[in-house]
Scaffold this motif. Structure first.
Motif, PDB file in Angstrom:
ATOM      1  N   ASN B  47     108.876   6.210  48.456  1.00 30.50           N
ATOM      2  CA  ASN B  47     110.320   6.163  47.668  1.00 30.50           C
ATOM      3  C   ASN B  47     111.303   4.660  47.766  1.00 30.50           C
ATOM      4  O   ASN B  47     112.065   5.177  46.734  1.00 30.50           O
ATOM      5  CB  ASN B  47     110.616   7.306  48.619  1.00 30.50           C
ATOM      6  CG  ASN B  47     111.547   8.511  48.291  1.00 30.50           C
ATOM      7  OD1 ASN B  47     111.469   8.778  47.236  1.00 30.50           O
ATOM      8  ND2 ASN B  47     112.879   8.527  48.397  1.00 30.50           N
ATOM      9  N   GLY B  66     104.875  11.681  48.659  1.00 34.87           N
ATOM     10  CA  GLY B  66     105.173  12.798  47.832  1.00 34.87           C
ATOM     11  C   GLY B  66     104.599  14.033  48.173  1.00 34.87           C
ATOM     12  O   GLY B  66     105.639  15.311  47.977  1.00 34.87           O
ATOM     13  N   PRO B 262     111.480  11.699  51.439  1.00 31.15           N
ATOM     14  CA  PRO B 262     110.948  11.213  50.060  1.00 31.15           C
ATOM     15  C   PRO B 262     110.818  11.787  48.369  1.00 31.15           C
ATOM     16  O   PRO B 262     110.293  12.455  47.745  1.00 31.15           O
ATOM     17  CB  PRO B 262     109.438  10.869  50.193  1.00 31.15           C
ATOM     18  CG  PRO B 262     108.873  11.971  50.906  1.00 31.15           C
ATOM     19  CD  PRO B 262     109.869  12.682  51.676  1.00 31.15           C
ATOM     20  N   SER B 265     109.633  10.665  44.700  1.00 31.25           N
ATOM     21  CA  SER B 265     108.386  11.018  44.565  1.00 31.25           C
ATOM     22  C   SER B 265     107.927  12.278  44.630  1.00 31.25           C
ATOM     23  O   SER B 265     107.010  12.782  44.054  1.00 31.25           O
ATOM     24  CB  SER B 265     107.396  10.010  45.576  1.00 31.25           C
ATOM     25  OG  SER B 265     108.194   8.965  46.062  1.00 31.25           O
TER      26      SER B 265
END
Lengths: 332, 300
Positions: B47, B66, B262, B265
């Motif tokens: 990320n 992610g 994140p 992502s």
């Protein structure tokens, strides 16, 4: 053929008899016999009859609220009837941005049709020229992919391209030494962006109709063209194009009939909640959608939608008439 | 001699054209594919690298963060919406397939009294509809508003599908039905033993098409569900919100720190997951739908 007097009298008597007949005779008539024998067919129709009745025909009666000052809590019966006031407001008040809504709707459609239509046609001809069947099928499958993706996801894919921080397009601009563009705040680019995204999503799928027409062209025509010394370009112009011309014309006419339509799903997904794009991207569909979801003026929005679908209907009927005049099958 | 040189020249020209056309096809195919590949690459990328350099085709610092984020921190929103989407899409597609096939079958039976009326009855809504708000009010009026059925029932009958199936069934030779009727079959038996078995490819493509349409539908969630009915959000609507403002969605639906989440992502991972069933559907539609319209168009 003239009927003899006796026969006519007999028939009249029969008819009188029929009129005088009771429900028993009605039950024995041919139609009723059919209904009795094929009552199951009505069961087959029943679910769709009910659904279409409620959601399609029911909603047609809902147009009534365009002539009301509709309030959600009061309902149709409790709301005030105001006649054509909503329509008069739409055409009088400049503050509603009536002009802009309809202008954007029409321009977006025209630019989309004007760019997409010829490109799709050329693309179809080129796909048709691929010689290996396997590769042709693979190219087609890839080109179909975007058709199956939702506009919401396309909006996400586009965001990766357009975002200011590390978006692909701005990185490319940087490479050739240009200033980055703030795509989500520059309204002037968006008619183009909408046309390109429509093309990306619909191009592959749109070839299906043409390719199925191509399949029905007589192969001997190509041989004849070849014997006359025609190369592949010549064949494409003299055999392929005339062979699919009726489908091309039909498609064009249908497209023209849909000019008043707008794709609010596409636009809402693509503009990513940016307020500064409304100048070019506010269309009638967005107005109705936000009225329904955000507690706007429902009557006004229904009136807007009614104008849109009425003009749309007229355009479709005209284009259907034109198609029939041009010797095509038409759609009805 | 002269003719020979001409064909030779032609052949050379043809080869040049084939090469150029091939390049063009590769290029357009890439244009179709690259946006997908970028999302896939971003979903597996780190990320902070994404925040710093933006998204590219190359995976930067491979990680499954992610995906794990979606299935752990955002479990209540994401996983639940997936379940809702599967339920809603499968039910809608199955219902649509059955209802439209029944209607199409009845409409192709010449014997049906009132056939003309029914044909017009199904035709009119294709050309004129009351619009979004009247339908919205009907959904409220019949008491579907804010229930999961609001996402299913209103979209269970597509006029276009009826038309497709009707053309397809009309191309079935009448002799088959007549033979069954001579054997004393009633309408249900004719449907079950004669019409349905030969219509299966078209029925399946109708199923696939209405499944796709429903799976991709985010607007209904916004229209027909109350503002805070997060339990019934479909996957597409969640994706839509993730794209618009991942941070706000995460903040409003989950507990946990936003700062080190994140988000980029995870957003791209969500897109990848939502697209997988459609990529599976695409070649199937190509196979069944296209052969279906070809067969239907021969006679219809």
């Amino acid at each position: 053929m003239k009927k003899t007097g006796a026969a006519a009298a007999g028939e009249a008597k029969k008819r009188r008899h029929y009129i005088r007949a009771g429900w028993k005779d009605v039950l024995q008539s041919k139609t009723v016999g059919h209904i009795k024998r094929h009552w199951m067919l009505y069961l087959f129709l029943l679910p769709s009859l009910i659904l279409v009745g409620i959601f399609s025909y029911g909603s047609m009666f809902g147009i009534f609220i365009a002539f009301q000052e509709y309030e959600l809590l009061a309902g149709v019966s409790g709301s005030e009837f105001v006649g054509l006031k909503n329509f008069a407001d739409i055409f009088n008040a400049k503050t509603l941005g009536t002009y802009r809504y309809f202008r954007n709707t029409i321009y977006i459609s025209l630019i989309r049709i004007g760019t997409n239509f010829p490109i799709i046609l050329i693309y179809t001809l080129l796909v048709n020229e691929i010689r290996r069947r396997r590769i042709k099928s693979l190219v087609q499958t890839i080109s179909f992919l975007p058709h199956f993706i939702s506009w919401a996801v396309v909006g996400g894919l586009a965001y990766n391209l357009f975002t200011v921080n590390g978006g692909t397009l701005n990185k490319l601009l940087e490479l050739v030494g240009q200033e980055p563009v703030f795509w989500y705040s520059e309204a002037k680019y968006w008619w183009g962006i909408l046309a390109v995204s429509s093309l990306w999503k619909g191009m592959g799928w749109a070839t299906i109709m043409y390719l199925s027409a191509l399949g029905s062209i007589d192969g001997e025509l190509y041989d004849a063209c070849l014997i006359d010394g025609g190369g592949r370009f010549r064949q494409a112009i003299s055999v392929t194009l005339p062979g699919i011309m009726n489908v091309v014309v039909l498609q064009l006419i249908l497209d023209m009939g849909g000019i008043m339509g707008d794709n609010y799903d596409q636009i809402i997904s693509m503009i990513n909640n940016s307020q500064s794009l409304s100048e070019t991207t506010n269309v009638v569909g967005i107005l109705t959608f936000s009225a329904a979801t955000g507690g706007g003026n429902l009557s006004q929005a229904t009136a807007f939608g009614l104008i849109q679908s009425a003009i749309g209907l007229i355009l479709v009927l005209i284009s259907n008439r034109v198609a029939k005049k041009a010797g095509q099958a038409g759609i009805v | 001699m002269n003719a020979g040189s001409r064909t030779k020249k032609n052949r050379k020209k043809v080869r040049v054209f084939d090469v150029m056309n091939g390049c063009l096809m590769v290029l357009t195919s890439l244009v179709f594919l690259v946006p997908f590949l970028m999302v896939v690459s971003a979903s597996f990328s780190d990320n902070t690298a994404l925040q710093r350099d933006g998204i590219s085709l190359i995976i930067k610092g491979f990680t499954l963060e992610g995906y794990t984020f979606l299935f752990n921190a955002m479990k209540d929103t994401f996983l639940r919406s997936m379940g809702i989407s599967v339920f809603v899409s499968v039910l809608t597609a199955t219902g649509t397939m059955m209802i439209t096939t029944f209607a199409a079958f009845a409409l192709t039976r010449q014997i049906l009294p009132g056939r003309k009326f029914f044909n017009i009855y199904y035709l009119i809504p294709m050309f004129f509809s009351g619009g979004m708000i009247p339908v919205y009010l009907i959904v409220r009026g019949v008491g579907l508003y804010n229930t999961i059925w609001a996402l299913i029932i209103p979209s269970m009958c597509g006029m276009y599908y009826i038309l497709l199936l009707r053309n397809y069934i009309a191309a079935v030779p009448r002799t088959l039905e007549e033979a069954a009727e001579l054997d004393g079959a009633n309408d249900l038996q004719v449907f079950w033993h004669v019409i349905m078995p030969v219509s299966l490819p078209m029925m399946f493509s109708v199923w696939l098409m209405s499944f796709t349409a429903k799976w991709n539908d985010w607007a209904s969630s916004l229209l027909y569900l109350g503002a805070n009915n997060q339990k019934l959000w479909t996957l597409q609507y969640v994706i839509k919100q993730m794209i618009a403002d991942m941070q706000a969605l995460f903040g409003s639906t989950s507990s946990g720190s936003v700062s080190d989440a994140p988000l980029i992502s995870a957003k791209n991972a969500g897109i990848v997951i939502s697209v997988i069933p459609l990529i599976a559907v695409c070649p199937l539609v190509q196979r069944f739908y296209i052969s279906g319209i070809m067969a239907g168009s021969v006679k219809g």
